[in-house]
Design an enzyme around this catalytic site. Structure first.
Site, PDB file in Angstrom:
ATOM      1  N   ILE A 129       0.862  -1.178   0.000  1.00  0.00           N
ATOM      2  CA  ILE A 129       0.000   0.000   0.000  1.00  0.00           C
ATOM      3  C   ILE A 129       0.902   1.232   0.000  1.00  0.00           C
ATOM      4  O   ILE A 129       1.432   1.631   1.034  1.00  0.00           O
ATOM      5  CB  ILE A 129      -0.938   0.011   1.221  1.00  0.00           C
ATOM      6  CG1 ILE A 129      -1.817  -1.240   1.241  1.00  0.00           C
ATOM      7  CG2 ILE A 129      -1.800   1.268   1.228  1.00  0.00           C
ATOM      8  CD1 ILE A 129      -2.684  -1.372   2.473  1.00  0.00           C
ATOM      9  N   ASP A 130       1.109   1.799  -1.175  1.00  0.00           N
ATOM     10  CA  ASP A 130       1.859   3.049  -1.304  1.00  0.00           C
ATOM     11  C   ASP A 130       0.850   4.185  -1.180  1.00  0.00           C
ATOM     12  O   ASP A 130      -0.153   4.208  -1.908  1.00  0.00           O
ATOM     13  CB  ASP A 130       2.558   3.127  -2.668  1.00  0.00           C
ATOM     14  CG  ASP A 130       3.540   1.995  -2.903  1.00  0.00           C
ATOM     15  OD1 ASP A 130       3.987   1.389  -1.908  1.00  0.00           O
ATOM     16  OD2 ASP A 130       3.870   1.725  -4.075  1.00  0.00           O
ATOM     17  N   TYR A 131       1.113   5.136  -0.315  1.00  0.00           N
ATOM     18  CA  TYR A 131       0.104   6.170  -0.074  1.00  0.00           C
ATOM     19  C   TYR A 131       0.752   7.505   0.273  1.00  0.00           C
ATOM     20  O   TYR A 131       1.912   7.579   0.694  1.00  0.00           O
ATOM     21  CB  TYR A 131      -0.836   5.751   1.060  1.00  0.00           C
ATOM     22  CG  TYR A 131      -0.174   5.782   2.428  1.00  0.00           C
ATOM     23  CD1 TYR A 131      -0.319   6.884   3.269  1.00  0.00           C
ATOM     24  CD2 TYR A 131       0.617   4.739   2.871  1.00  0.00           C
ATOM     25  CE1 TYR A 131       0.306   6.938   4.516  1.00  0.00           C
ATOM     26  CE2 TYR A 131       1.242   4.780   4.105  1.00  0.00           C
ATOM     27  CZ  TYR A 131       1.088   5.875   4.920  1.00  0.00           C
ATOM     28  OH  TYR A 131       1.728   5.930   6.143  1.00  0.00           O
TER      29      TYR A 131
END
Length: 254
Positions: A129-131
């Site tokens: 999960i890149d955020y």
């Protein structure tokens, strides 16, 4: 005994080892194979290998390079970047990697994580999960941090758990390479809401940063700059703390 995993993250760009800041400005560090050899000597828990341009460029994983890495590594390996199919995953597992990390394809292909976890076992499938955190909230990104999607990291983590992912790699783009510590608020929010392990990534500079991420609920901590740079001028030096340092900071406990 409490012994959380402390995981060096190796970023690969066209076969070279690099380090980024906020997913941009990749700085050349050398040959990733040499880094793996050094980490072997340091007895690290696990290595995370991420190809930072494969998804954006539409490239398959570099199987030749991954094969060389697996043949050198004495520790478990996970890999992410350019993975779109079960057949690609099969090849990476055959090479010798223990875990597959999926981000972009999991949001473009509904059901891919479920299919992969049913085929290989959930313990071998990690949802990345890149955020980014911004004025209007937190949102996930795909295509190596280049494409925003209207889903929050918490929503993505809950969906990944429901789909059968065995772990979540929670990677803060804002904090990447900045050496200002992890995004503790998001770590705490996600870990309180899911039951699968969460690996915190992005922002570590020192052991106390790792301790704070773990105290915020992370099951493991991944880091890049902390293990490839040394000193204020960030000289390139592949390093890893001795076990006694983790004990002295209370990260390892009886």
């Amino acid at each position: 005994m409490v012994r959380p995993r402390i995981i060096p993250t190796l970023l690969i760009n066209n076969g070279n080892l690099v380090k980024t800041k906020k997913f941009s400005e990749p700085r050349y560090l050398g040959d990733p194979i040499n880094a793996i050899r050094i980490f072997n000597e340091k007895f690290v828990d696990e290595l995370c290998v991420l190809d930072i341009t494969a998804s954006k460029a539409g490239r398959e994983p570099d199987y030749e390079l991954l094969g060389k890495m697996a043949s050198e590594a004495f520790m478990p390996l996970s890999y992410g970047g350019g993975i779109n199919t079960i057949d690609q995953m099969k090849q990476i597992f055959r090479i010798g990697f223990e875990k597959i990390i999926i981000n972009t394809a999991s949001l473009k292909q509904d059901g891919l994580i479920r299919q992969a976890s049913e085929y290989f076992g959930s313990q071998s499938i990690v949802c990345a999960i890149d955020y980014k955190n911004g004025v209007f909230g937190s949102f996930c990104y795909i295509n190596d941090g280049n494409t925003k999607v209207k889903i929050t990291p918490l929503e993505r983590a809950l969906k990944a758990e429901k789909e059968g992912a065995g772990e979540v790699l929670l990677y803060s783009i804002n904090n990447d390479g900045m050496g200002e510590g992890y995004d503790l608020r998001t770590i705490e929010k996600v870990t309180k809401s899911v039951t699968i392990p969460v690996i915190a990534c992005g922002g570590a500079k020192k052991i106390s940063d790792i301790k704070m991420a773990l105290a915020s609920g992370a099951d493991a901590a991944a880091a890049g700059s902390m293990f490839v740079f040394y000193g204020k001028k960030q000289a390139v030096l592949i390093n890893y703390p001795e076990e006694k340092e983790f004990w002295s900071h209370g990260i390892y406990q009886d």
